[in-house]
Design an enzyme around this catalytic site. Sequence first.
Site, PDB file in Angstrom:
ATOM      1  N   HIS A 204      44.418  43.297  37.353  1.00  0.00           N
ATOM      2  CA  HIS A 204      43.217  42.461  37.424  1.00  0.00           C
ATOM      3  C   HIS A 204      43.533  41.039  37.829  1.00  0.00           C
ATOM      4  O   HIS A 204      42.749  40.385  38.491  1.00  0.00           O
ATOM      5  CB  HIS A 204      42.521  42.438  36.062  1.00  0.00           C
ATOM      6  CG  HIS A 204      41.461  43.477  35.972  1.00  0.00           C
ATOM      7  ND1 HIS A 204      40.296  43.307  35.305  1.00  0.00           N
ATOM      8  CD2 HIS A 204      41.404  44.695  36.519  1.00  0.00           C
ATOM      9  CE1 HIS A 204      39.565  44.389  35.429  1.00  0.00           C
ATOM     10  NE2 HIS A 204      40.218  45.249  36.149  1.00  0.00           N
ATOM     11  N   CYS A 205      44.729  40.582  37.412  1.00  0.00           N
ATOM     12  CA  CYS A 205      45.013  39.152  37.556  1.00  0.00           C
ATOM     13  C   CYS A 205      44.953  38.696  39.004  1.00  0.00           C
ATOM     14  O   CYS A 205      44.449  37.632  39.304  1.00  0.00           O
ATOM     15  CB  CYS A 205      46.380  38.838  36.967  1.00  0.00           C
ATOM     16  SG  CYS A 205      46.399  39.039  35.194  1.00  0.00           S
ATOM     17  N   LEU A 206      45.498  39.500  39.925  1.00  0.00           N
ATOM     18  CA  LEU A 206      45.536  39.041  41.310  1.00  0.00           C
ATOM     19  C   LEU A 206      44.378  39.580  42.153  1.00  0.00           C
ATOM     20  O   LEU A 206      43.694  38.801  42.810  1.00  0.00           O
ATOM     21  CB  LEU A 206      46.887  39.384  41.949  1.00  0.00           C
ATOM     22  CG  LEU A 206      48.127  38.831  41.223  1.00  0.00           C
ATOM     23  CD1 LEU A 206      49.333  38.830  42.138  1.00  0.00           C
ATOM     24  CD2 LEU A 206      47.920  37.442  40.671  1.00  0.00           C
TER      25      LEU A 206
END
Length: 423
Positions: free
Chosen positions: A263-265
């Site tokens: 999800h982070c990137l």
Amino acid sequence: MTRDARRLVVVGQGYVGLPLAMRAVEVGFDVTGFEIDQGRVDRLLAADSYIEDVDSATVRDALANGRYRATADPADIHGFDIAVITVPTPLRDTQPDLSHIESAARTLAAALTPGALVILESTTYPGTTEELLVPLLEAGSGLTIGTDVLVGYSPERIDPGNEEWTFVTTPKVVSGINPASLAAVDAFYSELVVETVPVSTPKEAELCKLLENTFRHVNVALVNELTVFAGELGIDVWEAIDAASTKPFGFMPFRPGPGVGGHCLPVDPSYLSWQVRRSLGESFRFVELANDVNAHMPIYVVRRITRALNDRGLPVKGSRVLLLGLAYKRNTSDARESPSVVIAAQLADLGAQVRAADPFVDESVPGNGVTRVDCNAEELAAADAVVMLTNHDAFDVKSVVEHASFVLDCRRAVPSAVHVEYL
Ligand SMILES: NC(=O)c1ccc[n+]([C@@H]2O[C@H](COP(=O)([O-])OP(=O)(O)OC[C@H]3O[C@@H](n4cnc5c(N)ncnc54)[C@H](O)[C@@H]3O)[C@@H](O)[C@H]2O)c1
């Protein structure tokens, strides 16, 4: 809030919520893990952890000492002292989907009593805590938020699989909607982690998280694009990155890969670009460019496989391709947004016989047209091309180089040999 405010609810028992719940049990809170997925609740109640960073034994001990329970029933959370929201914040049709936060806020509002503290941890765009969470809590409870009930935001920085920088050892940014809220949020996390970092308002804390993820996204995109060009120019980009890393200041190494996942990137920076476009009418060009470059990496990997097969007179159609690693990150089971899944689907679409090995990822991934296998000598030898996508420690890289006839290594994990190409 008083010192003996020990009844904690953690809303969402996933990668973020379950480790938080277990840590809170460890320091003496009385914790309820509220989770809408009944299947997950059942597994937790059976002390069967589905998150790598949390041992089943830890859940079992927490259940046994009576300080942890999991539930899907909102009636079980009434009258809590502190609640932390750790629900997903995905994109839907490229737009932020805050429906999980909204639903969590409504559930908590119905259970709120004066003196409670509510903290949001989900990654989201600046303004969510004050403009979305606070009105929902107020409307659903009839209480005055800021005086009756304190509210804050604290971004999660958990790095699944990282044993050095854990939830406890990583500094935690904390914020509140007013000084009393900040003090309460700070006091809570000070019990859980070694260092807290207070900031002025929730917006700075929300932006801080998006800045961290966008920084990584942009730098990964930079090395990915460089990798494509360096490859065409016949230059070893991995060696250049290692050499640049010897500079003791002003450089931070990022490694290329087959694309970005989790999800982070792929997701979080788009919350920022969406907000910039919505509020200012501007395009956040760095985010858009990084999205574009990173999204093209799986296509580039498929092109490299196609070219390598072609060099040996093999069409993609009918060739047997063994993919090593379906998770987006090494030594984890997380295949959300994983580039491996995109690569598998594209190869299957071109008619390749796609086989995939991953000891961590659920057998249902990646689905149609792909056969799940173990990474063993027979599978390696039978493949026309082996592609190292996620360098789990469980893969025996010496065996890979020994048995495979051709390897495309997207992680620089396999020892160098004439039949090994690097991304
Ligand atoms: N996974 C990471 O490494 C990471 C790191 C930092 C921040 N985050 C952020 O933290 C948030 C949570 O991510 P995650 O990886 O833990 O997600 P996850 O999918 O692993 O867990 C979220 C859980 O919340 C549950 N849930 C959804 N709506 C609910 C509701 N209304 N009430 C109760 N439970 C509900 C889901 O069923 C799921 O089990 C996201 O905003 C994410 O971007 C994740």
